[in-house]
Design an enzyme around this catalytic site. Sequence first.
Site, PDB file in Angstrom:
ATOM      1  N   SER A  17       1.138  21.722 -20.058  1.00 41.09           N
ATOM      2  CA  SER A  17       0.081  21.308 -19.140  1.00 41.09           C
ATOM      3  C   SER A  17       0.668  20.997 -17.759  1.00 41.09           C
ATOM      4  CB  SER A  17      -0.702  20.114 -19.693  1.00 41.09           C
ATOM      5  OG  SER A  17       0.172  19.111 -20.122  1.00 41.09           O
TER       6      SER A  17
ATOM      7  N   LYS B  85       0.037   9.937 -22.292  1.00 39.14           N
ATOM      8  CA  LYS B  85      -0.898   9.353 -23.247  1.00 39.14           C
ATOM      9  C   LYS B  85      -0.573   7.907 -23.614  1.00 39.14           C
ATOM     10  CE  LYS B  85      -3.523  12.924 -23.789  1.00 39.14           C
ATOM     11  NZ  LYS B  85      -4.936  12.881 -23.480  1.00 39.14           N
TER      12      LYS B  85
END
Lengths: 299, 91
Positions: free
Chosen positions: A255, A38
């Site tokens: 993830s 991110k």
Amino acid sequence: MDLVGNTPMIEITRALTLARGQRIFAKAEWANPGGSVKDRAAARMILEGERSGRLTKEKIILDATSGNTGIAYACIAAARGYRLRLCVPENISPERKSILAALGAEVIYTSGQDGSDGAILEARRRFESAPAKYFYPDQYGNDDNWRAHFHSTGPEIWKQTRGRITHFVATVGTGGTLMGAGRFLKKQNPAVRVIAVEPDSPFHGLEGMKHMAAAIVPKIYDLKFADETMYVSTEAAHESIRKVARTEGLLVGLSSGAALAAAESVANRIARDRKPAVIVTVFPDNADKYLTERFWKES
Amino acid sequence: MAATFLIPTVLRTHTGNRESVTIEGKTVGEALESLVKAHPGLKPHIMTEAGKLRSFVNVFVNEDDIRQKGNLKAPVKSGDEISIVPSIAGG
């Protein structure tokens, strides 16, 4: 900001039994300064906000996040002297809460029952009630999110595989990684297959990922872009995480586990057709924020 | 003993869009069993085929995590609120 991106690419070998000709590589995104993929999108959205004049020192940066984008914003906001307000579902891992608090972010917790969509609606509500007060990057609807990957993740993968990538597999939360890197890779070679990975149920334990059929679909995510979507169960992701930890010595996040489980299925499928493949995926973060999870103790 | 289950937004399609469901049961296990009997679509999301809670599903009675209160044997009193909390999704 200079430290964001250029992450290593790791070949996963011992955790999987692959047929000859099948290779799986993963981008180790925890090497970013904020500890996750991110950082790429957050850095670009903040820099573009500054460049366009929409972000000034008087503004408070506001967004909804399930954690990693919040941590990325918090690092950048601290380093550049901005106030930051985040809308976050209350059921994110305790480690993420501690990191956000340590970085000095102001956090508004929204109901765990409403998931990340509850946080999105709260951020929108706050922004609409006082638009002049905030810089609202809106990671779910900001083109700079996917562009960050078009200009960094995609080119890195192309270079690190010397253009030999055949399949790109990416988990989707905002869809930024898949859309940006996917578009870049297809531009280099239209034959590269792009595969999206979603949780198999709207009720899941894959922090950071979205089951699009039951969620607010991010504006930047084009449901028709990926060549296919694969669905992974939370339990399959856990299994991959334990395997990678115990055979590769890598502690990867939830993830990442889902990404690897999907990449492995892709490899097995291609092997049945006796074709070679260079499959690249992205490991969005490592396990630092999930070490208190119960699944480590399962077989 | 009637307790109220709070249903997460994403699972309300299985309860006819109801936010909460009132259920009888002396323990969380009994209450969960009645819940999935009344709304069978919920079951695969919450429980394994063997009838255990899926590992990422957290259940709270009022504010207390049942894993600290005897798990599925955790007692339920009339008026308790039971929440099923999903892990979160999305960026």
